[in-house]
Structures are given as structure tokens and as C-alpha cells.
Design an enzyme around this catalytic site. Structure first.
Site, PDB file in Angstrom:
ATOM      1  N   HIS A   1       1.931   4.427  -2.952  1.00 55.35           N
ATOM      2  CA  HIS A   1       1.993   5.894  -2.771  1.00 55.35           C
ATOM      3  C   HIS A   1       3.356   6.405  -3.248  1.00 55.35           C
ATOM      4  O   HIS A   1       3.457   7.394  -3.960  1.00 55.35           O
ATOM      5  CB  HIS A   1       1.870   6.274  -1.291  1.00 55.35           C
ATOM      6  CG  HIS A   1       0.495   6.123  -0.698  1.00 55.35           C
ATOM      7  ND1 HIS A   1      -0.626   6.656  -1.261  1.00 55.35           N
ATOM      8  CD2 HIS A   1       0.086   5.513   0.442  1.00 55.35           C
ATOM      9  CE1 HIS A   1      -1.680   6.380  -0.496  1.00 55.35           C
ATOM     10  NE2 HIS A   1      -1.271   5.680   0.548  1.00 55.35           N
TER      11      HIS A   1
ATOM     12  N   ASP B   1      -6.225   8.590   3.494  1.00 54.05           N
ATOM     13  CA  ASP B   1      -6.057   8.794   2.052  1.00 54.05           C
ATOM     14  C   ASP B   1      -7.307   9.429   1.444  1.00 54.05           C
ATOM     15  O   ASP B   1      -7.221  10.282   0.564  1.00 54.05           O
ATOM     16  CB  ASP B   1      -5.776   7.456   1.364  1.00 54.05           C
ATOM     17  CG  ASP B   1      -4.412   6.902   1.766  1.00 54.05           C
ATOM     18  OD1 ASP B   1      -3.519   7.707   2.054  1.00 54.05           O
ATOM     19  OD2 ASP B   1      -4.260   5.665   1.785  1.00 54.05           O
TER      20      ASP B   1
ATOM     21  N   HIS C   1       0.843  -1.197   0.000  1.00 51.69           N
ATOM     22  CA  HIS C   1       0.000   0.000   0.000  1.00 51.69           C
ATOM     23  C   HIS C   1       0.889   1.261   0.000  1.00 51.69           C
ATOM     24  O   HIS C   1       0.732   2.152  -0.837  1.00 51.69           O
ATOM     25  CB  HIS C   1      -0.909  -0.048   1.251  1.00 51.69           C
ATOM     26  CG  HIS C   1      -1.713   1.189   1.509  1.00 51.69           C
ATOM     27  ND1 HIS C   1      -3.091   1.187   1.503  1.00 51.69           N
ATOM     28  CD2 HIS C   1      -1.344   2.465   1.814  1.00 51.69           C
ATOM     29  CE1 HIS C   1      -3.528   2.409   1.774  1.00 51.69           C
ATOM     30  NE2 HIS C   1      -2.496   3.206   1.977  1.00 51.69           N
ATOM     31  N   GLU C   2       1.856   1.287   0.931  1.00 53.49           N
ATOM     32  CA  GLU C   2       2.738   2.459   1.036  1.00 53.49           C
ATOM     33  C   GLU C   2       3.627   2.600  -0.198  1.00 53.49           C
ATOM     34  O   GLU C   2       3.870   3.700  -0.678  1.00 53.49           O
ATOM     35  CB  GLU C   2       3.590   2.380   2.304  1.00 53.49           C
ATOM     36  CG  GLU C   2       2.793   2.413   3.613  1.00 53.49           C
ATOM     37  CD  GLU C   2       1.918   3.642   3.746  1.00 53.49           C
ATOM     38  OE1 GLU C   2       2.298   4.712   3.238  1.00 53.49           O
ATOM     39  OE2 GLU C   2       0.828   3.533   4.342  1.00 53.49           O
TER      40      GLU C   2
END
Ligand SMILES: [Zn+2]
Length: 370
Positions: A77, A168, A73-74
Site C-alpha cells: 500500500h 481494502d 501487505h502494508e
């Protein structure tokens, strides 16, 4: 200190790199891994009785798998931010998930939107993938872990889309309001206040569940409420500071500049500048394109009897990239650019390459102090 070994934040250690950024793990992660192992143990006992102490290993394995998914997930980004040209300092895993440290702020709503939305999309995709796997996995410990991963990732994805900062979804909301109003601060303020509202709602939920039996542990809800409140407040504070800086406009501070050929004698250049009442001198090539900016201190240090005999270019600093700024630059973008190339003077250029004026670092510092 070498660039790729910056000092680590307290209580974290480095486990490797992903997408070109160091991955740090906060010590608090071990707390959550232990907690997950203890909470999962009864379920493990149900699925596979008689494991003894080994049942905790399953929980730890699940915690590791879960945080690998958080890392994905990170990393999403980080990858999108990098594609937009931002520097990504690090990805940190901590007890409430992860955080990606990106330098600077999105310059357009579109960038803010994509950097934010890709995280939840990744988690939902991982969750959906685990769900598909779950259908094909026979009963047993593996199925238990896959089930947990599917549920957790879908939850992380959906909850992160809740439209309040620091989530987010809050950044997605900020991007939307920014796109509509054209003002980034309005976007931040709306998304941060929504975030505070959500924090209060979660806090009320925590109180309510402490009195009427709870689906989710009230203490966990309270921690989440505090996390949301402090994150939203921090976003508001940062927005306040950047708004103050947004009043700083390069053209307001610019000094009138005189352009002279770079082989002109210094004394003559200075005489013309006094006559034109110009605060600065920019040197140009024969065809008129700017090549240097005269360093005031260096020019004044030249003895008067030498000034007619040396070319103005000898006291000019060559206009390397970073020393010319687009005429419309302002706010934090201006400060970031100046910080990345420290100098005493910067030349403001119009879109067609003509010199608008010269911005002196001293004037800029005075404006920031005000
Ligand atoms: Zn995220």
C-alpha cells in the site's frame, strides 16, 4: 522536532523502516503473539511430541512470520501511495493486522483503486508462494509453519477483498462508484454503508454461533464486527466533513486583482487598484508574467508621503511555488495546499498563466468557519 522522528502514537514502538516509512508495533501485538502460541501448541505437540515449553516458541516464530507477511501487505500500500506522490507517515502493526497512514486523499478513482487493491494481491501472492513451498516441504514443524502462512495469507488476501469499508475491498468499491458517478462522496457513502451491512452480518453470525456451536470463536467474530462497524462509521464521518469543505471553491472567494508592472510606484499602483475597484494587486515582469502579490498589511504600513517613491515590488511577496493556485481548486485539496504553504494571499492562475484573482487566507478562514 526533526521530521523523521515524529512523536510515536501511545502504546507503540518503532522497529525500523520499510519502503522509507517507519514501522511501528502496537503493544497489543504481543497479546496476539501469545494467543497464537497458546492456540498452536496442541498442533505442535501432535507434529513433534516432547518439546515441552519449546512448543510455544514455534507459535511465536509463526506469529512473527505471519506479521512479516502483514508488513509486506502494508508496504505494498505504502509503495503504491508513494508512487502516486503521497506522503506515507508510518506503517503500524496491531492485533488485527496492520494500518498504513497516508497523508491526504486519492485525487482520482484510479489512485484509490491501485493503492487499495495491491494489498490483497500481495497477500494472495505470498499465500500462493507459501502453498507452493508447502508441497515441497517434508513433514515436520517447518511444514506446519508454512501451512499456517499459506492459509493465513490467502485468507487475509481474500477477506480484505470483501467490498465494504474499512477493508481494502471497500476502497476498491468506493473507487468503482466514484469512477462511475464522478462523485467521491457517493463512492465513500456506498462503500461505508456496505461495510456497516457486513459488520451487522458478522455480528449476527457471532450471535448465531454462540447458540449453535461455532466454527469461529463468537468472541473473535464480535470483535471483528465492532472493528468493521467503527471503521465504516469513521469513513462516513470523514466523508461528511470533506463534503462540507467541497462547497469551498477558490473562484467563489477570489478578489478581483489588478496586475501592474513590479517597478511601478506603490502610490500609483494603489490609486489604480482603487479606480479599478480591485481587492488585490499582483505584480508582473515586463513581459506580463506574475511575479509577486502585494501584502495588504505591508502596503498600508507605508506612510503616504513615502508611497510615491518606492516600487510596488517592495511590499509584494514573491510568488514562490505554493503561492499560486490553479483556478479550479476547491475543497480539501485547496485546504491541504494552503496548509502546506501558509501565506496571507494566494494568486489564482488560469491554465494559460493569466491571473484570475487573489484568494486571501482571511476570506478562506471565514468560509471554513461558516
Ligand atoms: Zn490492506
Amino acid at each position: 522536532m526533526p521530521a523523521d522522528h515524529p512523536p510515536l502514537p501511545r502504546g507503540t514502538f518503532r522497529i525500523g523502516r520499510i519502503a522509507g516509512s517507519p514501522v511501528l508495533v502496537s503493544g497489543s501485538w504481543f497479546l496476539i503473539a501469545g494467543l497464537i502460541a497458546v492456540l498452536m501448541a496442541p498442533r505442535v505437540d501432535q507434529v513433534q511430541p516432547g518439546l515441552g515449553g519449546l512448543k510455544y516458541v514455534v507459535g511465536v516464530a509463526f506469529a512473527i512470520a505471519l506479521y512479516l507477511a502483514v508488513l509486506l501487505h502494508e508496504a505494498s500500500h505504502a509503495l503504491v501511495a508513494r508512487r502516486f506522490g503521497f506522503t506515507v507517515h508510518s506503517i503500524t502493526l496491531h492485533f488485527l493486522g496492520g494500518a498504513t497512514s497516508i497523508e491526504g486523499e486519492a485525487r482520482r478513482p484510479r489512485q484509490e483503486f491501485w493503492i487499495a487493491v495491491v494489498g490483497p494481491i500481495t497477500s494472495i501472492a505470498v499465500g500462493a508462494g507459501a502453498l507452493a513451498l508447502w508441497f515441497g516441504t517434508p513433514d515436520g514443524l517447518l511444514r506446519l509453519v508454512v501451512e499456517g502462512l499459506a492459509g493465513a495469507n490467502l485468507m487475509i488476501g481474500v477477506l480484505n477483498l470483501v467490498p465494504g469499508l474499512p477493508l481494502d475491498g471497500g476502497r476498491v468499491l468506493k473507487a468503482g462508484v466514484w469512477a462511475i458517478t464522478g462523485r467521491v462522496h457517493t463512492g465513500t457513502a456506498v462503500a461505508a454503508w456496505t461495510g456497516r451491512g457486513i459488520a451487522v452480518a458478522v455480528g449476527v453470525w457471532a450471535l448465531w454461533s454462540s447458540r449453535h456451536g461455532a466454527v469461529v470463536n463468537p468472541l473473535i467474530l464480535l470483535v471483528i464486527a465492532l472493528f468493521l462497524w467503527s471503521g465504516a462509521s469513521q469513513a462516513l464521518a470523514v466523508a461528511g466533513v470533506t463534503r462540507q469543505f467541497s462547497d469551498i471553491v477558490a473562484t467563489d472567494l477570489a478578489r478581483r486583482a489588478l496586475t501592474v508592472p513590479d517597478d511601478l510606484p506603490l502610490a500609483e499602483a494603489m490609486r489604480r487598484a482603487r479606480e479599478a475597484d480591485a481587492g488585490s494587486i499582483v505584480t508582473t515582469t515586463a513581459d506580463g508574467s506574475p511575479v509577486g502579490v502585494v501584502d495588504e498589511t505591508a502596503a498600508r504600513a507605508v506612510p503616504a508621503d513615502r508611497a510615491p517613491w518606492i516600487a510596488v515590488s517592495t511590499v509584494a511577496r514573491t510568488l514562490e511555488p505554493g503561492l499560486t493556485l490553479p483556478v479550479g481548486i476547491s475543497g480539501t485539496e485547496l485546504l491541504d495546499t494552503v496548509r502546506s504553504t501558509p501565506a496571507s494571499e494566494y494568486v489564482l492562475l488560469e491554465a494559460d498563466g493569466r491571473v484570475y484573482g487573489v484568494l486571501s487566507a482571511a476570506d478562506l478562514i471565514r468560509a471554513v468557519r461558516r
